[in-house]
Design a protein around this motif. Structure first.
Motif, short mmCIF file in Angstrom:
data_model
loop_
_atom_site.label_atom_id
_atom_site.label_comp_id
_atom_site.label_asym_id
_atom_site.label_seq_id
_atom_site.Cartn_x
_atom_site.Cartn_y
_atom_site.Cartn_z
N VAL A 12 -22.66 -46.95 -8.79
CA VAL A 12 -22.00 -46.95 -7.50
C VAL A 12 -21.58 -48.36 -7.06
O VAL A 12 -20.57 -48.52 -6.38
N LEU A 13 -22.31 -49.37 -7.48
CA LEU A 13 -22.07 -50.73 -7.03
C LEU A 13 -20.63 -51.21 -7.27
O LEU A 13 -20.01 -51.75 -6.35
N PRO A 14 -20.03 -51.03 -8.44
CA PRO A 14 -18.65 -51.49 -8.62
C PRO A 14 -17.67 -50.82 -7.65
O PRO A 14 -16.76 -51.48 -7.13
N PHE A 15 -17.86 -49.54 -7.39
CA PHE A 15 -16.98 -48.84 -6.46
C PHE A 15 -17.19 -49.33 -5.03
O PHE A 15 -16.24 -49.47 -4.26
N ALA A 16 -18.41 -49.61 -4.67
CA ALA A 16 -18.72 -50.10 -3.33
C ALA A 16 -18.10 -51.49 -3.12
O ALA A 16 -17.55 -51.77 -2.04
N LEU A 18 -15.50 -52.70 -4.71
CA LEU A 18 -14.05 -52.49 -4.66
C LEU A 18 -13.63 -51.96 -3.29
O LEU A 18 -12.65 -52.43 -2.70
N LEU A 19 -14.34 -51.01 -2.77
CA LEU A 19 -14.04 -50.45 -1.46
C LEU A 19 -14.16 -51.51 -0.37
O LEU A 19 -13.31 -51.61 0.51
N ALA A 20 -15.19 -52.33 -0.43
CA ALA A 20 -15.37 -53.40 0.55
C ALA A 20 -14.23 -54.41 0.47
O ALA A 20 -13.73 -54.89 1.50
N ALA A 21 -13.79 -54.72 -0.73
CA ALA A 21 -12.68 -55.66 -0.90
C ALA A 21 -11.38 -55.07 -0.33
O ALA A 21 -10.60 -55.79 0.31
N ILE A 22 -11.16 -53.79 -0.53
CA ILE A 22 -9.96 -53.14 0.00
C ILE A 22 -9.98 -53.13 1.52
O ILE A 22 -8.99 -53.43 2.17
N VAL A 23 -11.13 -52.79 2.09
CA VAL A 23 -11.26 -52.77 3.55
C VAL A 23 -11.03 -54.17 4.11
O VAL A 23 -10.32 -54.33 5.11
N ALA A 24 -11.61 -55.19 3.49
CA ALA A 24 -11.42 -56.57 3.97
C ALA A 24 -9.96 -56.97 3.89
O ALA A 24 -9.42 -57.60 4.81
N ALA A 25 -9.28 -56.60 2.81
CA ALA A 25 -7.86 -56.94 2.66
C ALA A 25 -7.01 -56.25 3.72
O ALA A 25 -6.10 -56.86 4.30
N VAL A 26 -7.30 -55.01 4.01
CA VAL A 26 -6.55 -54.27 5.04
C VAL A 26 -6.76 -54.90 6.41
O VAL A 26 -5.81 -55.08 7.18
N VAL A 27 -8.00 -55.25 6.73
CA VAL A 27 -8.29 -55.86 8.03
C VAL A 27 -7.57 -57.20 8.16
O VAL A 27 -6.95 -57.48 9.19
N LEU A 28 -7.61 -58.03 7.14
CA LEU A 28 -6.93 -59.32 7.20
C LEU A 28 -5.42 -59.15 7.28
O LEU A 28 -4.74 -59.85 8.02
#
Length: 104
Positions: A12-16, A18-28
């Motif tokens: 699960v860690l790689p997906f988590a 990746l998801l955190a990176a996508i969320v951070a990119a969207v917020v920025l």
């Protein structure tokens, strides 16, 4: 049964991450877009006021003494809660100094 047992967190860690990176990119990205849109709206408000003042001069032969004349007679609308409009009248035949700033 040659397969080794892989703990769930390792799968699960790689997906988590990746998801955190996508969320951070969207917020920025949305923050950058929001600031750009605010800057564009500020520029548009100032440009609209200037054009209306010039239109008044062309049609009526004078620059208005205050910005309220543009609001009432030329359909200009500026969100007064978001922006502060500085309108410095010089003379009826000289372009007024118009500055629009974001409200604090």
């Amino acid at each position: 049964m040659n397969e080794k047992y892989v703990p769930v967190w390792r799968r699960v860690l790689p997906f988590a991450v990746l998801l955190a990176a996508i969320v951070a990119a969207v917020v920025l990205f949305t923050g950058v877009l929001g600031r750009k849109a605010d800057a564009e709206a500020l520029t548009l408000a100032e440009r609209t006021l200037r054009r209306s003042a010039v239109e008044c001069y062309a049609l009526e032969g004078f620059y208005p003494a205050d910005v309220d004349y543009l609001y009432e007679n030329y359909g200009v609308s500026v969100d007064r809660e978001r922006y502060i409009v500085y309108y410095e009248y010089v003379a009826s035949n000289l372009m007024p100094n118009i500055t629009v700033l974001p409200s604090p």
